[in-house]
Design an enzyme around this catalytic site. Sequence first.
Site, PDB file in Angstrom:
ATOM      1  N   LYS A 147      53.774  58.947  28.201  1.00 41.80           N
ATOM      2  CA  LYS A 147      53.069  57.709  27.323  1.00 41.80           C
ATOM      3  C   LYS A 147      52.322  58.522  26.076  1.00 41.80           C
ATOM      4  O   LYS A 147      52.742  58.408  24.770  1.00 41.80           O
ATOM      5  CB  LYS A 147      52.409  57.076  27.883  1.00 41.80           C
ATOM      6  CG  LYS A 147      52.938  55.899  28.839  1.00 41.80           C
ATOM      7  CD  LYS A 147      52.101  55.015  29.792  1.00 41.80           C
ATOM      8  CE  LYS A 147      52.758  54.146  30.649  1.00 41.80           C
ATOM      9  NZ  LYS A 147      52.163  53.547  31.561  1.00 41.80           N
TER      10      LYS A 147
ATOM     11  N   TYR B 251      62.670  53.152  27.570  1.00 45.91           N
ATOM     12  CA  TYR B 251      61.297  53.496  28.218  1.00 45.91           C
ATOM     13  C   TYR B 251      61.777  54.016  29.677  1.00 45.91           C
ATOM     14  O   TYR B 251      60.987  54.976  30.130  1.00 45.91           O
ATOM     15  CB  TYR B 251      60.558  52.082  28.307  1.00 45.91           C
ATOM     16  CG  TYR B 251      59.343  52.270  29.121  1.00 45.91           C
ATOM     17  CD1 TYR B 251      58.381  53.056  28.641  1.00 45.91           C
ATOM     18  CD2 TYR B 251      59.066  51.603  30.427  1.00 45.91           C
ATOM     19  CE1 TYR B 251      57.064  53.234  29.471  1.00 45.91           C
ATOM     20  CE2 TYR B 251      58.030  51.687  31.238  1.00 45.91           C
ATOM     21  CZ  TYR B 251      56.989  52.656  30.993  1.00 45.91           C
ATOM     22  OH  TYR B 251      56.089  52.768  31.718  1.00 45.91           O
TER      23      TYR B 251
END
Length: 522
Positions: free
Chosen positions: A153, A273
Site C-alpha cells: 500500500k 489490487y
Amino acid sequence: MHFSSRLQDCLNPCGCSLNGKQGWIPFRSTGLLTSDPRLSDCMRQLRQSMQDSAGTVMMDQTLFRKCVGANILLLTQAFRRKFIIPDFEAFASNINQLYYSTQRQVGGHVADYIPQLAKFSPDLWGVSLCTVDGQRHSAGDTKVPFCLQSCVKPLEYAIAVHEIGTEHVHRYVGKEPSGLKFNQLSLDEEDKPHNPMVNAGAIVISSLLKVRGFLGVMEYLKKMAGTEYVGFSNATFQSEKETGDRNFAIGYYLKEKKCFPKNADMIAALDFYFQLCSIEVTCESGSVMAATLANGGICPITGEQVLSAEAVRNTLSLMHSCGMYDFSGQFAFHVGLPAKSGVSGAVLLVVPNVMGIMCWSPPLDRVGNSVRGIHFCQELVSLFNFHNYDNLRHFARKLDPRRQSLDDRNKSVVNLMFAAYSGDVSALRRFALSAVDMEEKDYDSRTALHVSSAEAHFESFFLAAHIFLCVIRWGNTPLDDARQFGWDGVVSVLTEYQRLYPRSSESETEDQRKLDTLKVVV
C-alpha cells in the site's frame, strides 16, 4: 609495488587471502556485498583476472585502474568508515542478538482467511536491513519469498503521487487515521477513504494506477529493490479473488459513494489490487525497497532516482500515522518510525536518512501485525536512538551507531604512528584506504610525516606530503625534525618541495598536483 598488491590492499585491507575461506571478511565488515551492483564490473574483472592467473591476482596498471577506478570513491568511503554506520560489524552483531532474542517470542496465529497464506510455517523468521549507503545485513529466513499483502500500500501510493501528483491523488483519498479495522466499510466526512493504508484507500489508489498496468508498477518496484527479487504468486492471487468477499463489499460501497475516478471500472480496480497484494519479495529485496524510501527515493545500491522526494515524504508521513492498522498510535508512541505491516507477517520499517528494514514472521497478533516483527521493532529502538523523538545529544542510555567510537580513533592514531616509525609502506597504504585519516595527530600534534621524516623513511612521504607544514607543540615541522636528526636526504626533498610550493591557501586540485610532484622528487 605490484598493482595486484594494491588491489588486494583495496578490497582486502587486513591482508587475508582472497582465495581463502575468510578472504572477503574484511571487505564485508564494511557492510558492502560483493554482489552490490555498483561493484559488478570491478568484481567481474577481478574474478576474470584471478582465473587468468590461476588464483594469483596480477594485473598491469591499466587494468587495475579500469577495475577499481570507477569504484574508488565508494571503496574509499567504505574502508575509511565514512558510511552512515561506521562500525557496521558491531552494529550487525547487535542486530543478530536482537534477532535471536526475538526468535524466542511465541504466540499469534498464521493468517488463514487467505488459504495460500495458511501454508507458511509459524517458525519462519527473517530480518534484513539496507542502509542509505548500501550496507547490508541479514539474519534468518531472508531468502524465502512471501507476498507483500498490505506492505504494497505505501509503495503503490508513492508511485501514484510520483506519477500523478499529491493534489490529484488526495482528491480521492484522505490523510487521517481511521481508528477502525483496516477492512472496515467506512469513509470520512467527505465520503473519501480515510487514508491510503486501509483497504478502501488502497483500492481507490489501484483504480488511479490501473492505467499504468501491472508491469508498470512491477518495473517501479524492481527499481526500488535494486533489481533484486520481485516476483508474483499467482496461487495467492487466485486465493485472494476466491475469498475476497469483504474487499468486493468495500468495492461496491466505494462505487455507491462515487469514490472512484470517472470511468473507472470497479471490478478491474479490485482485480488490480489483488494482483498488487500478491507481489512477492524476500526480506533482502524488501529491505532495499525500504532503504529507497529512507534515502529520499534513490535506490542505495544502484543510485537511481526512482521516486520523487515529495512522494517519499508523503508516504513516510502516512506510514507513521496510519501504517500499522489500529495499532498505529501505539507503534508511533513506542517505536516512533514509519512502518507498514501486512497479513503475510511482513513489517516494512524505515529509519529516515539511515536505513530500511524488512522483518518477516507469519504469526500475527489480534490486530493483524507480526508478533515477532513488532517485538523486533520495539527492541531496536530500545537499544538504538532511532526513535524520531530521541534526543541525539542527551539520550546517553541508547547507542548511536552513526557515531564512530573514540577508542577506534585512538587505536588508528597509534597504528598509524607505528607504521610510519617502522617504515611499513604496505601498512600505510592499507591505512590510507581503510579507517584512518592520514592527517591524524598524536598528543604532541605529530603527524605520520613528522615520524617518517625523523626516521628517514622516504617512501612514506607520498602519503602525507600536503601536511608537511604541520607544526608540533614545540613548533617543529617535519623539515625541522629531519634537520634535527641529520637526515640530509630528507632535508633536500622537503626543502625542494617547499621551494616549489611556498605556503599559501590553494585548491584541492593544486594540492593533488603538489602530491604528484613530490612522488616524482622522491
